[in-house]
Write an enzyme that holds these catalytic residues in place. Structure first.
Site, mmCIF file in Angstrom:
data_model
loop_
_atom_site.group_PDB
_atom_site.id
_atom_site.type_symbol
_atom_site.label_atom_id
_atom_site.label_comp_id
_atom_site.label_asym_id
_atom_site.label_seq_id
_atom_site.Cartn_x
_atom_site.Cartn_y
_atom_site.Cartn_z
ATOM 1 N N ASP A 24 0.790 -1.247 0.000
ATOM 2 C CA ASP A 24 0.000 0.000 0.000
ATOM 3 C C ASP A 24 0.822 1.298 0.000
ATOM 4 O OD1 ASP A 24 -1.934 -1.927 0.229
ATOM 5 O OD2 ASP A 24 -2.788 -1.201 2.105
ATOM 6 N N LYS A 129 -6.670 -4.912 -3.018
ATOM 7 C CA LYS A 129 -7.316 -5.553 -1.866
ATOM 8 C C LYS A 129 -8.347 -4.608 -1.251
ATOM 9 C CE LYS A 129 -3.560 -4.244 1.316
ATOM 10 N NZ LYS A 129 -4.313 -3.470 2.298
ATOM 11 N N CYS A 162 -2.121 -2.176 7.838
ATOM 12 C CA CYS A 162 -2.096 -3.131 6.718
ATOM 13 C C CYS A 162 -0.884 -4.047 6.747
ATOM 14 C CB CYS A 162 -2.211 -2.379 5.400
ATOM 15 S SG CYS A 162 -3.851 -1.650 5.200
HETATM 16 N N1 TIU Z 1 -2.627 0.535 4.224
HETATM 17 C C1 TIU Z 1 -3.105 0.828 5.421
HETATM 18 O O1 TIU Z 1 -2.463 0.672 6.452
HETATM 19 N N2 TIU Z 1 -4.379 1.410 5.460
HETATM 20 C C2 TIU Z 1 -4.808 2.222 6.436
HETATM 21 O O2 TIU Z 1 -5.960 2.635 6.442
HETATM 22 N N3 TIU Z 1 -3.910 2.569 7.389
HETATM 23 C C3 TIU Z 1 -4.068 3.457 8.419
HETATM 24 O O3 TIU Z 1 -3.164 3.550 9.247
HETATM 25 N N4 TIU Z 1 -5.157 4.185 8.471
#
Ligand code: TIU
Length: 224
Positions: A24, A129, A162
């Site tokens: 991500d 995802k 994530c």
């Molecule tokens: N990729 C991921 O960690 N998505 C989130 O929403 N992370 C947050 O820390 N909000």
């Protein structure tokens, strides 16, 4: 077998069966003006992972590693967005709303895409995802099994969300996970620190933690 200096103890890298998994690294999380910053987060805490991850990615590409990338996001019609997830955002910045980089966390929006510094090469799978974990409702496990991957070197954001969810999912599926400490980041430094400690605690309950330099030092080069 190359050995990586890691916590809680050395990680035996099975280079032919390892993959780099980058979670991500999306514009919405890392760039000023994206979803993350619109929620009041300091994106510089995440951006400091970019340079070490670029270095590790280049080394892994040179070593012939399998490399996979993930993105968190949803279908344009939001049919894969549970109301329970949507409603927990801030009301003015909900997933699917129009943000500064297009619709927030919607596939195809500029902000949903991976930052240019770490953009995937053709042939490196991108796993889209809908959840925090990269295994839930994706074909990641099928791709890893078909390539006989047993070890994951994990980078990305955010450490306690994530990255952690994915490592826990992977660990339960029998993959050995090594989390790269300087290539994962969080908006909350204390969560980042505890997140890393939780991985390696209790004899490596979820996996191992090492620095990018320690991983690079152990990589085999010029692999076919
Ligand atoms: N990729 C991921 O960690 N998505 C989130 O929403 N992370 C947050 O820390 N909000």
């Amino acid at each position: 077998m190359p050995v990586i200096h890691a916590e809680p103890y050395a990680f035996d890298l099975a280079a032919q069966r390892a993959a780099l998994l980058i979670i991500d690294m999306q514009r919405d999380f890392l760039e000023p003006g994206g979803f993350g910053s619109s929620l009041g987060n300091d994106v510089s805490l995440l951006r400091k992972t970019i340079t070490p991850t670029q270095k590790l990615l280049a080394a892994c590409r040179a070593a012939g590693f399998a490399i996979l990338h993930t993105r968190e996001g949803h279908r344009v019609d939001l049919s894969d967005l549970p109301m329970a997830k949507k409603l927990r955002g801030k009301p003015q910045h909900m997933i699917g709303d129009v943000g500064p980089m297009g619709r927030i966390l919607v596939r195809g929006a500029a902000g949903h895409d991976i930052i240019p510094e770490l953009y995937p090469l053709p042939g490196e799978p991108i796993i889209d995802k809908p959840g925090k974990g990269a295994f839930y409702a994706t074909d990641l496990e099928a791709i890893l099994r078909s390539r006989d991957i047993a070890q994951l070197v994990v980078c990305g954001v955010t450490t306690e969300v994530c990255v952690h969810t994915t490592v826990r999912e992977a660990n339960d599926r029998g993959f050995e996970c090594l989390v790269v400490a300087d290539c994962v980041g969080s908006y909350f430094p204390e969560f980042h620190e505890m997140g890393l400690r939780m991985i390696a605690a209790q004899g490596g309950i979820f996996g191992w933690v090492a620095s990018a330099d320690a991983v690079i030092a152990a990589l085999p080069f010029n692999r076919d």
